[in-house]
Write a protein that holds these residues in place. Structure first.
Motif, PDB file in Angstrom:
ATOM      1  N   CYS A  75       0.821  -1.209   0.000  1.00  9.87           N
ATOM      2  CA  CYS A  75       0.000   0.000   0.000  1.00  9.87           C
ATOM      3  C   CYS A  75       0.853   1.256   0.000  1.00  9.87           C
ATOM      4  O   CYS A  75       2.042   1.216   0.345  1.00  9.87           O
ATOM      5  N   ILE A  76       0.230   2.368  -0.409  1.00  9.14           N
ATOM      6  CA  ILE A  76       0.863   3.678  -0.347  1.00  9.14           C
ATOM      7  C   ILE A  76      -0.114   4.662   0.301  1.00  9.14           C
ATOM      8  O   ILE A  76      -1.318   4.413   0.336  1.00  9.14           O
ATOM      9  N   ILE A  77       0.436   5.759   0.810  1.00 10.21           N
ATOM     10  CA  ILE A  77      -0.365   6.833   1.404  1.00 10.21           C
ATOM     11  C   ILE A  77      -0.187   8.084   0.549  1.00 10.21           C
ATOM     12  O   ILE A  77       0.941   8.429   0.178  1.00 10.21           O
ATOM     13  N   ILE A  78      -1.296   8.757   0.253  1.00  6.38           N
ATOM     14  CA  ILE A  78      -1.239  10.046  -0.447  1.00  6.38           C
ATOM     15  C   ILE A  78      -2.024  11.053   0.390  1.00  6.38           C
ATOM     16  O   ILE A  78      -3.255  10.996   0.461  1.00  6.38           O
ATOM     17  N   ASP A  79      -1.307  11.956   1.031  1.00 11.14           N
ATOM     18  CA  ASP A  79      -1.943  12.957   1.892  1.00 11.14           C
ATOM     19  C   ASP A  79      -0.960  14.116   2.049  1.00 11.14           C
ATOM     20  O   ASP A  79       0.226  13.886   2.336  1.00 11.14           O
ATOM     21  N   MET A  91      -0.702   2.886  11.953  1.00 11.88           N
ATOM     22  CA  MET A  91      -1.794   1.914  11.847  1.00 11.88           C
ATOM     23  C   MET A  91      -1.451   0.804  10.860  1.00 11.88           C
ATOM     24  O   MET A  91      -1.747  -0.375  11.097  1.00 11.88           O
ATOM     25  N   ILE A  92      -0.853   1.180   9.764  1.00 11.75           N
ATOM     26  CA  ILE A  92      -0.452   0.191   8.752  1.00 11.75           C
ATOM     27  C   ILE A  92       0.600  -0.753   9.318  1.00 11.75           C
ATOM     28  O   ILE A  92       0.568  -1.971   9.096  1.00 11.75           O
ATOM     29  N   PHE A 122     -10.468   1.495  11.352  1.00 13.82           N
ATOM     30  CA  PHE A 122      -9.409   1.209  10.385  1.00 13.82           C
ATOM     31  C   PHE A 122      -9.390  -0.285  10.062  1.00 13.82           C
ATOM     32  O   PHE A 122      -9.326  -0.674   8.887  1.00 13.82           O
ATOM     33  N   ASN A 123      -9.464  -1.121  11.077  1.00 15.85           N
ATOM     34  CA  ASN A 123      -9.409  -2.577  10.860  1.00 15.85           C
ATOM     35  C   ASN A 123     -10.607  -3.076  10.050  1.00 15.85           C
ATOM     36  O   ASN A 123     -10.475  -3.993   9.235  1.00 15.85           O
ATOM     37  N   ARG A 124     -11.766  -2.461  10.289  1.00 20.94           N
ATOM     38  CA  ARG A 124     -12.946  -2.862   9.508  1.00 20.94           C
ATOM     39  C   ARG A 124     -12.777  -2.487   8.038  1.00 20.94           C
ATOM     40  O   ARG A 124     -13.226  -3.220   7.149  1.00 20.94           O
ATOM     41  N   ALA A 125     -12.136  -1.375   7.785  1.00 22.81           N
ATOM     42  CA  ALA A 125     -11.875  -0.966   6.402  1.00 22.81           C
ATOM     43  C   ALA A 125     -10.948  -1.958   5.705  1.00 22.81           C
ATOM     44  O   ALA A 125     -11.157  -2.315   4.539  1.00 22.81           O
ATOM     45  N   ILE A 126      -9.944  -2.426   6.434  1.00 23.12           N
ATOM     46  CA  ILE A 126      -9.005  -3.403   5.856  1.00 23.12           C
ATOM     47  C   ILE A 126      -9.726  -4.721   5.564  1.00 23.12           C
ATOM     48  O   ILE A 126      -9.473  -5.377   4.546  1.00 23.12           O
ATOM     49  N   GLN A 127     -10.652  -5.119   6.439  1.00 26.39           N
ATOM     50  CA  GLN A 127     -11.424  -6.337   6.186  1.00 26.39           C
ATOM     51  C   GLN A 127     -12.282  -6.197   4.932  1.00 26.39           C
ATOM     52  O   GLN A 127     -12.437  -7.153   4.169  1.00 26.39           O
ATOM     53  N   ARG A 128     -12.839  -5.012   4.703  1.00 27.54           N
ATOM     54  CA  ARG A 128     -13.610  -4.777   3.477  1.00 27.54           C
ATOM     55  C   ARG A 128     -12.728  -4.919   2.248  1.00 27.54           C
ATOM     56  O   ARG A 128     -13.138  -5.490   1.234  1.00 27.54           O
ATOM     57  N   VAL A 129     -11.521  -4.384   2.343  1.00 26.38           N
ATOM     58  CA  VAL A 129     -10.578  -4.504   1.221  1.00 26.38           C
ATOM     59  C   VAL A 129     -10.270  -5.974   0.957  1.00 26.38           C
ATOM     60  O   VAL A 129     -10.254  -6.427  -0.197  1.00 26.38           O
ATOM     61  N   LYS A 130     -10.020  -6.744   2.006  1.00 28.28           N
ATOM     62  CA  LYS A 130      -9.726  -8.173   1.862  1.00 28.28           C
ATOM     63  C   LYS A 130     -10.880  -8.918   1.197  1.00 28.28           C
ATOM     64  O   LYS A 130     -10.673  -9.738   0.301  1.00 28.28           O
ATOM     65  N   GLN A 131     -12.098  -8.632   1.654  1.00 30.35           N
ATOM     66  CA  GLN A 131     -13.271  -9.306   1.087  1.00 30.35           C
ATOM     67  C   GLN A 131     -13.440  -8.976  -0.392  1.00 30.35           C
ATOM     68  O   GLN A 131     -13.724  -9.864  -1.206  1.00 30.35           O
ATOM     69  N   LYS A 132     -13.252  -7.715  -0.732  1.00 28.56           N
ATOM     70  CA  LYS A 132     -13.385  -7.306  -2.132  1.00 28.56           C
ATOM     71  C   LYS A 132     -12.285  -7.945  -2.978  1.00 28.56           C
ATOM     72  O   LYS A 132     -12.521  -8.381  -4.106  1.00 28.56           O
TER      73      LYS A 132
END
Length: 235
Positions: free
Chosen positions: A3-7, A19-20, A108-118
């Motif tokens: 992953c990368i961060i853009i901010d 967090m990552i 944050f962890n729930r977002a990562i789980q969504r990414v995994k599922q997708k």
């Protein structure tokens, strides 16, 4: 997942980095304060990214501008202080989630789980399609020649031509490596270098930054080696 961060905010990047680092699913490979710099990075052939943490509001170039600019974007988690764009965000297939700052660990962890599922859904869909594709037709001297996919050892690009190497013979075709890569089953074929695609089922030996297929020693770039190893059953 790479992953990368853009901010554009340094503090926001630092929070996400921590967090990552705590997530066993993620590997942070780069961070950017500018969307333009990130686009340049992603346009580099060997820079494969699975997930982008993307701020919406940045000077001169918004997060939505960024998504519309890059081709075939990976999954994106939007990270912002603004709640007003949540509905707009899900008009983009690549956006997996929408995090509002300040971010808490649980969200944050729930977002990562969504990414995994997708990601798993995409892989499963790709594998189902792979089962249906068994051959390709190539145009050589105004003739369409059928090639059994499972007979292909490797494909090598040279300028505007590619050479498809099979168990029986080689075929030189006027096309690009990118075009044929889009047609090949991803469960079997992997791009190992900017000018090489291999059939991973035909690997005889792996050593350092090369693989042996038939009598050919084929290079594997540093960024693609991790993807190669994920596709192998290791003991």
């Amino acid at each position: 997942m790479k992953c990368i961060i853009i901010d554009d905010e340094k503090f926001a990047r630092e929070v996400l980095s921590v967090m990552i680092l705590k997530s066993p699913e993620l590997i942070l490979i780069e961070e950017f304060s500018s969307a333009i710099d990130a686009i340049k990075y992603l346009n580099t052939t060997d820079n494969k990214v699975d997930l982008i943490f993307l701020d919406i509001h940045m000077p001169n170039f918004s997060g939505f501008d960024f998504i519309q600019t890059i081709k075939n974007p990976p999954q994106v988690i939007l990270v912002t202080t603004d709640k007003n764009f949540a509905l707009d965000a899900f008009n983009y297939d690549c956006i997996a989630d929408y995090l509002v700052k300040p971010i808490v660990d649980d969200r944050f962890n729930r977002a990562i789980q969504r990414v995994k599922q997708k990601r798993e859904q995409i892989v499963n869909s790709s594998n189902e399609n792979d089962l249906e594709v068994k051959e390709i037709y190539v145009n050589i001297d105004k003739r369409l020649i059928k090639i059994d996919l499972f007979s292909i050892n490797s494909i090598h690009a040279n300028g505007d031509y590619i050479t498809i190497k099979t168990e029986a013979k080689n075929y030189t075709v006027h096309t690009t490596l990118k075009k044929i890569e889009e047609k090949l089953p991803k469960s079997i074929f992997l791009k190992t270098h900017r000018s090489h695609i291999i059939n991973i089922q035909k690997i005889i030996d792996i050593q350092d930054s090369t693989v042996l297929i038939g009598k050919d020693v084929i290079p594997v770039s540093k960024n693609n080696k991790a993807e190669l190893m994920k596709n192998l059953i290791l003991l």
